[in-house]
Design a protein around this motif. Sequence first.
Motif, PDB file in Angstrom:
ATOM      1  N   GLU A  53       0.869  -1.478  -0.224  1.00 42.43           N
ATOM      2  CA  GLU A  53       0.185   0.091   0.381  1.00 42.43           C
ATOM      3  C   GLU A  53       0.683   1.485  -0.480  1.00 42.43           C
ATOM      4  N   LYS A  56       2.964   2.152  -3.465  1.00 43.29           N
ATOM      5  CA  LYS A  56       2.070   3.298  -4.146  1.00 43.29           C
ATOM      6  C   LYS A  56       2.296   4.153  -4.456  1.00 43.29           C
ATOM      7  N   LEU A  57       3.269   4.776  -2.807  1.00 41.99           N
ATOM      8  CA  LEU A  57       3.682   6.292  -3.352  1.00 41.99           C
ATOM      9  C   LEU A  57       5.284   6.536  -3.511  1.00 41.99           C
ATOM     10  N   THR A  59       6.756   6.553  -6.881  1.00 37.00           N
ATOM     11  CA  THR A  59       7.356   7.208  -7.661  1.00 37.00           C
ATOM     12  C   THR A  59       7.328   8.773  -6.980  1.00 37.00           C
ATOM     13  N   ASP A  60       5.875   8.942  -6.679  1.00 38.70           N
ATOM     14  CA  ASP A  60       5.754  10.482  -6.406  1.00 38.70           C
ATOM     15  C   ASP A  60       6.652  11.313  -4.952  1.00 38.70           C
ATOM     16  N   GLU A 174      -2.990   9.413   2.404  1.00 39.06           N
ATOM     17  CA  GLU A 174      -3.092  10.302   2.513  1.00 39.06           C
ATOM     18  C   GLU A 174      -2.570  11.269   3.937  1.00 39.06           C
ATOM     19  N   THR A 177       1.057  11.696   2.884  1.00 39.00           N
ATOM     20  CA  THR A 177       1.657  12.917   1.739  1.00 39.00           C
ATOM     21  C   THR A 177       0.899  14.202   2.478  1.00 39.00           C
ATOM     22  N   SER A 185      -0.172  11.405  -6.936  1.00 43.10           N
ATOM     23  CA  SER A 185      -1.625  10.896  -7.925  1.00 43.10           C
ATOM     24  C   SER A 185      -2.347   9.725  -7.670  1.00 43.10           C
ATOM     25  N   VAL A 186      -2.254   9.150  -6.565  1.00 39.58           N
ATOM     26  CA  VAL A 186      -2.175   7.838  -5.537  1.00 39.58           C
ATOM     27  C   VAL A 186      -3.270   7.758  -4.667  1.00 39.58           C
ATOM     28  N   GLN A 187      -4.805   7.151  -4.490  1.00 47.20           N
ATOM     29  CA  GLN A 187      -4.732   7.171  -2.915  1.00 47.20           C
ATOM     30  C   GLN A 187      -5.034   5.816  -2.977  1.00 47.20           C
ATOM     31  N   SER A 188      -5.170   5.387  -1.463  1.00 51.15           N
ATOM     32  CA  SER A 188      -5.587   4.445  -0.077  1.00 51.15           C
ATOM     33  C   SER A 188      -6.376   3.286  -1.143  1.00 51.15           C
ATOM     34  N   ASP A 189      -6.380   2.072  -0.668  1.00 49.70           N
ATOM     35  CA  ASP A 189      -7.225   1.049  -1.364  1.00 49.70           C
ATOM     36  C   ASP A 189      -8.983   1.738  -0.247  1.00 49.70           C
TER      37      ASP A 189
END
Length: 201
Positions: A53, A56-57, A59-60, A174, A177, A185-189
């Motif tokens: 999970e 997912k961050l 790259t950002d 969230e 960040t 550009s991504v969000q938690s499940d």
Amino acid sequence: MATVNLAKLSSNLLKNATSRESVELGSLWQNQTVVIFFLRRFGCQVCRWTAAEVSKLETDLKTNGIALIGVGPEETGLNEFVEGRFFKGDIYIDEKKQCYKDLGFKRYNAINVLPAAMGKKVREVVSKASAEGIQGNFSGDLLQSGGMLIVAKGGENVLLHFVQDSPGDHVPLEDITKALGITVSVQSDAKPQCSDDVCTK
């Protein structure tokens, strides 16, 4: 919650899981802001899901000059964890579990670990992990808990210090960040969102 003493914490030694070199924890935030995810253990199904999970961050985070780092309390399960590609950042081992102690990550005992492991939060994450094909095992230290530490570049200040209360606790993307002050550009499940006639995930 334990207050974070960065000066004391920074001298703790970690072993790089790839190069096997020992480094001081403080060297990781010397030239960059870091998000450090402390796993309970590498075989833990919940930890593997949380690692995927937070990855997912990655790259950002990299785009913003922020490093993503995972720390485990022991070698047990490391190879399987790496082969499973659950985590996209660099991985270290805290062989003395000194960071875990200094950050106030509690240890369970034989009496309270079972109710904690069977709690609602854990069951929810386990069901998410299973749905995504992420499995776990019971090898290694079952009594250690973990958390997260986000430190600003140069060790100027702690942006987030999260201590697990339940083994199922994790920091929503969230909140990570927000602590970093970045937009991603991504969000938690997300849980399914339902209107009168349709449900979306």
